[in-house]
Design a protein around this motif. Structure first.
Motif, mmCIF file in Angstrom:
data_model
loop_
_atom_site.group_PDB
_atom_site.id
_atom_site.type_symbol
_atom_site.label_atom_id
_atom_site.label_comp_id
_atom_site.label_asym_id
_atom_site.label_seq_id
_atom_site.Cartn_x
_atom_site.Cartn_y
_atom_site.Cartn_z
ATOM 1 N N THR A 1 -24.056 -88.536 -94.062
ATOM 2 C CA THR A 1 -22.936 -87.686 -93.904
ATOM 3 C C THR A 1 -22.621 -87.328 -92.689
ATOM 4 O O THR A 1 -23.476 -86.473 -92.010
ATOM 5 N N LEU A 2 -21.759 -87.827 -91.936
ATOM 6 C CA LEU A 2 -21.580 -87.529 -90.596
ATOM 7 C C LEU A 2 -20.730 -86.332 -90.448
ATOM 8 O O LEU A 2 -19.781 -85.833 -91.082
ATOM 9 N N SER A 3 -21.374 -85.236 -89.305
ATOM 10 C CA SER A 3 -20.582 -84.123 -89.146
ATOM 11 C C SER A 3 -19.771 -84.339 -87.912
ATOM 12 O O SER A 3 -19.952 -85.374 -87.113
ATOM 13 N N PRO A 4 -18.693 -83.472 -87.664
ATOM 14 C CA PRO A 4 -18.000 -83.828 -86.401
ATOM 15 C C PRO A 4 -18.814 -83.611 -85.378
ATOM 16 O O PRO A 4 -18.663 -84.374 -84.197
ATOM 17 N N LEU B 1 -18.883 -95.496 -90.411
ATOM 18 C CA LEU B 1 -18.877 -94.270 -91.227
ATOM 19 C C LEU B 1 -17.760 -93.250 -90.644
ATOM 20 O O LEU B 1 -16.797 -92.639 -91.361
ATOM 21 N N ALA B 2 -17.767 -93.260 -89.502
ATOM 22 C CA ALA B 2 -16.717 -92.324 -88.684
ATOM 23 C C ALA B 2 -15.254 -92.873 -89.024
ATOM 24 O O ALA B 2 -14.326 -92.220 -89.626
ATOM 25 N N VAL C 1 -32.339 -106.419 -98.836
ATOM 26 C CA VAL C 1 -31.815 -105.149 -99.734
ATOM 27 C C VAL C 1 -31.169 -104.186 -98.605
ATOM 28 O O VAL C 1 -30.177 -103.757 -98.894
ATOM 29 N N ALA C 2 -31.848 -104.222 -97.502
ATOM 30 C CA ALA C 2 -31.227 -103.140 -96.435
ATOM 31 C C ALA C 2 -29.931 -103.662 -96.128
ATOM 32 O O ALA C 2 -28.796 -102.803 -96.034
ATOM 33 N N GLU C 3 -29.639 -105.166 -96.120
ATOM 34 C CA GLU C 3 -28.327 -105.656 -95.852
ATOM 35 C C GLU C 3 -27.556 -105.376 -96.770
ATOM 36 O O GLU C 3 -26.251 -104.711 -96.463
ATOM 37 N N VAL C 4 -27.748 -105.535 -98.012
ATOM 38 C CA VAL C 4 -26.804 -105.312 -98.996
ATOM 39 C C VAL C 4 -26.512 -103.645 -99.165
ATOM 40 O O VAL C 4 -25.140 -103.374 -99.132
ATOM 41 N N LEU C 5 -27.248 -103.006 -99.117
ATOM 42 C CA LEU C 5 -27.138 -101.343 -99.106
ATOM 43 C C LEU C 5 -26.313 -100.901 -97.741
ATOM 44 O O LEU C 5 -25.381 -100.044 -97.932
ATOM 45 N N ARG C 6 -26.500 -101.649 -96.428
ATOM 46 C CA ARG C 6 -25.769 -101.429 -95.313
ATOM 47 C C ARG C 6 -24.454 -101.619 -95.678
ATOM 48 O O ARG C 6 -23.471 -101.040 -95.443
ATOM 49 N N ASP C 7 -24.217 -102.778 -96.184
ATOM 50 C CA ASP C 7 -22.699 -103.016 -96.349
ATOM 51 C C ASP C 7 -21.960 -102.138 -97.420
ATOM 52 O O ASP C 7 -20.743 -101.962 -97.097
ATOM 53 N N HIS C 8 -22.765 -101.780 -98.277
ATOM 54 C CA HIS C 8 -22.111 -100.895 -99.370
ATOM 55 C C HIS C 8 -21.765 -99.484 -98.572
ATOM 56 O O HIS C 8 -20.974 -98.901 -98.831
ATOM 57 N N ILE C 9 -22.611 -99.079 -97.964
ATOM 58 C CA ILE C 9 -22.377 -97.782 -97.260
ATOM 59 C C ILE C 9 -21.321 -97.933 -96.215
ATOM 60 O O ILE C 9 -20.483 -96.848 -96.084
ATOM 61 N N ILE C 10 -21.524 -98.955 -95.410
ATOM 62 C CA ILE C 10 -20.239 -99.094 -94.485
ATOM 63 C C ILE C 10 -18.891 -99.145 -95.157
ATOM 64 O O ILE C 10 -18.125 -98.492 -94.349
ATOM 65 N N GLU C 11 -18.695 -99.893 -96.097
ATOM 66 C CA GLU C 11 -17.569 -100.045 -96.628
ATOM 67 C C GLU C 11 -17.193 -98.995 -97.425
ATOM 68 O O GLU C 11 -16.102 -99.094 -98.482
ATOM 69 N N GLY C 12 -18.006 -97.872 -97.573
ATOM 70 C CA GLY C 12 -17.412 -96.634 -98.451
ATOM 71 C C GLY C 12 -17.688 -96.762 -99.650
ATOM 72 O O GLY C 12 -17.656 -95.938 -100.627
ATOM 73 N N ARG D 1 -29.853 -95.329 -89.116
ATOM 74 C CA ARG D 1 -29.106 -93.962 -89.237
ATOM 75 C C ARG D 1 -28.024 -93.677 -90.141
ATOM 76 O O ARG D 1 -27.078 -93.029 -90.209
ATOM 77 N N LEU D 2 -28.243 -94.941 -91.223
ATOM 78 C CA LEU D 2 -27.138 -94.851 -92.431
ATOM 79 C C LEU D 2 -27.586 -93.932 -93.394
ATOM 80 O O LEU D 2 -26.729 -93.645 -94.107
ATOM 81 N N VAL D 3 -28.880 -93.815 -93.285
ATOM 82 C CA VAL D 3 -29.536 -92.824 -94.482
ATOM 83 C C VAL D 3 -30.289 -91.921 -93.939
ATOM 84 O O VAL D 3 -30.931 -92.079 -92.864
ATOM 85 N N VAL D 4 -30.571 -90.799 -94.782
ATOM 86 C CA VAL D 4 -31.668 -89.835 -94.017
ATOM 87 C C VAL D 4 -32.521 -89.817 -95.245
ATOM 88 O O VAL D 4 -32.278 -89.668 -96.293
ATOM 89 N N HIS D 5 -33.598 -89.442 -94.731
ATOM 90 C CA HIS D 5 -34.843 -89.591 -95.678
ATOM 91 C C HIS D 5 -35.549 -87.822 -95.618
ATOM 92 O O HIS D 5 -35.765 -87.604 -94.451
ATOM 93 N N GLU D 6 -35.574 -87.555 -96.734
ATOM 94 C CA GLU D 6 -36.198 -85.722 -96.835
ATOM 95 C C GLU D 6 -37.201 -86.035 -97.795
ATOM 96 O O GLU D 6 -37.435 -86.534 -98.767
ATOM 97 N N LEU D 7 -38.466 -85.584 -96.987
ATOM 98 C CA LEU D 7 -39.530 -85.722 -97.870
ATOM 99 C C LEU D 7 -39.894 -85.051 -99.177
ATOM 100 O O LEU D 7 -39.114 -84.004 -99.414
ATOM 101 N N ASN D 8 -40.105 -85.978 -100.132
ATOM 102 C CA ASN D 8 -40.324 -85.607 -101.437
ATOM 103 C C ASN D 8 -38.805 -85.176 -102.204
ATOM 104 O O ASN D 8 -38.850 -84.746 -103.451
ATOM 105 N N ARG D 9 -37.616 -85.654 -101.301
ATOM 106 C CA ARG D 9 -36.510 -85.680 -102.313
ATOM 107 C C ARG D 9 -35.807 -86.857 -102.122
ATOM 108 O O ARG D 9 -34.898 -86.994 -103.095
ATOM 109 N N GLY D 10 -36.191 -87.746 -101.206
ATOM 110 C CA GLY D 10 -35.699 -88.928 -101.288
ATOM 111 C C GLY D 10 -34.594 -89.335 -100.295
ATOM 112 O O GLY D 10 -34.446 -88.409 -99.252
ATOM 113 N N VAL D 11 -33.799 -90.374 -100.304
ATOM 114 C CA VAL D 11 -32.972 -90.984 -99.191
ATOM 115 C C VAL D 11 -31.550 -90.480 -99.645
ATOM 116 O O VAL D 11 -31.117 -90.700 -100.842
#
Lengths: 229, 229
Positions: B84-87, B171-172, B24-35, B70-80
């Motif tokens: 979003t990369l900042s400069p 992502l960059a 599952v992580a691999e699938v999501l990873r591909d989707h994230i990386i390819e935008g 570091r492809l997703v960020v997890h916020e407690l009780n808010r989800g993943v």
DNA sequence: TCTTGTCGGATTGTTCCACAATCCTCTAGC
DNA sequence: GCTAGAGGATTGTGGAACAATCCGACAAGA
């Protein structure tokens, strides 16, 4: 527009509560780092879940967090085990350490010298611990000193990498028999290194850092060779 | 005693089966990386679990794996959320990249030159992709080239760090408008860098690498500034 | 109108249970 | 002594339930 609360935003991290998985990971982390859970120990989901009064799911999440920090290894269908460091691992750790700390030292070439405050503070803590004869604390301060050196690079990711390495290094330190005998000479050399950084002798600092890490690696690897077999 | 099967042991990783969470992580990873999953997108446990036909437990494990990278960020009780990369993040990534690749280059001072084979191979793949006009593949080969440079340090942990950085860099890269315009000049400089490494001009290679990464960072940060707002 | 208090829906955090898949050990048989 | 297979133990995965928390909407008050 709202007022300027940037100063408060800096303390945002203190707001972060923690999940049960994070707390469980922290407890296990301490036990592993302090050697109360021997390397190679299998961490049974059922037994640990009962001992810590958390469900298997929560425990598994904690295991993932610890696997991140390389304190445990996860083998499919076999479970998680407390990481056993090989001499090769120690050598590898020191290779990465050199890369990160070197980045910190190099950054000092074109950075304000007040960035050295953290380095200075860690060194002071190590010296204070030495006068009290608390060699465990000296070890902790030593790690902080080197994290501060890497921190000169002013990079979150480098800091994160170093924090992880520090946890792994704890495992390595457990291999040396005498904390005093191990840390004492390196504390001296920390002082030398700090002096070179303070006076801006970056080239010499790079050289000293390289030799320092090389020597530390050798000492630990030799200790493991004697101890382990 | 059994025979010497070290050659086979190198392929041990291919034996590793994978858990559902890893797939599952691999699938999501591909989707994230390819935008295909835009930065900032919230990854709902219920919706995703249904879409991928896995339970929430498995999905949450996959999220942990992605958070590692570091492809997703997890916020407690808010989800993943998709990262979003900042400069600032991009600048940070390049700081760590410099540290790791520099370690590779420095290692070449006292290493056998045949270690350059991987560097050479990655460069050749980039050139082949260029002649075919496949600038996506050029980007991939570029990442492999730089992973190979860091790989000169011969350290598992450095390789692992670089692999993670590579995922973040994808992502960059998504921020730059023209893959061709972005990658073409840097491919030329990869060739220059490789030439310096081949001929053992390490000092010059260090200098070129530093400038290369500095320029790449600047290009991406500027593109983000224009694109983002 | 702006601010603040409160409520309710929606989502995540955590637990518990069930079952399948896998591994390890032990034994029977050759 | 070795191999193959049975059996038990443990992990992997799915599913359901409830608690904790967040978020937006709405109402009350200045």
């Amino acid at each position: 527009m709202t007022g300027n609360f940037d100063a408060l935003a800096a303390d945002r991290s203190r707001l972060a509560r923690s999940s049960a998985a994070q707390r469980v990971a922290e407890v296990l982390r301490d036990h592993i780092i302090e050697g109360r859970l021997a390397p190679g120990t299998r961490l049974s989901e059922e037994a640990l879940g009962e001992a810590l009064a958390v469900s298997r799911n929560t425990l598994r999440e904690a295991f993932r967090l610890l696997a991140d920090q390389r304190l445990v290894v996860h083998e499919l269908n076999r479970g998680v085990f407390v990481k056993t460091l090989s001499p090769r691992d120690v050598a590898d750790i020191y290779t990465l350490r050199l890369a990160l700390e070197m980045a910190g030292v190099r950054a000092l070439r074109c950075a304000a010298p007040e960035r050295l405050a953290a380095v200075r503070a860690a060194l002071a803590r190590a010296e204070a611990a030495e006068t009290q004869g608390d060699w465990g604390a000296v070890g902790t301060a030593d790690l902080h000193f080197h994290q501060a050196v890497a921190g000169l690079a002013d990079s979150e990711r480098i800091d994160e990498c170093m924090a992880r390495l520090a946890a792994e290094l704890r495992l390595a330190f457990a291999a040396v028999p005498s904390a005093h005998g191990f840390h004492e000479p390196f504390l001296r050399r920390n002082q030398v290194l700090a002096g070179l950084l303070e006076s801006g002798e970056i080239d010499d600092a790079e050289l000293e850092l390289t030799r320092y890490l090389d020597d530390a690696r050798t000492v630990i690897v030799n200790a493991m060779a004697e101890n382990g077999r």
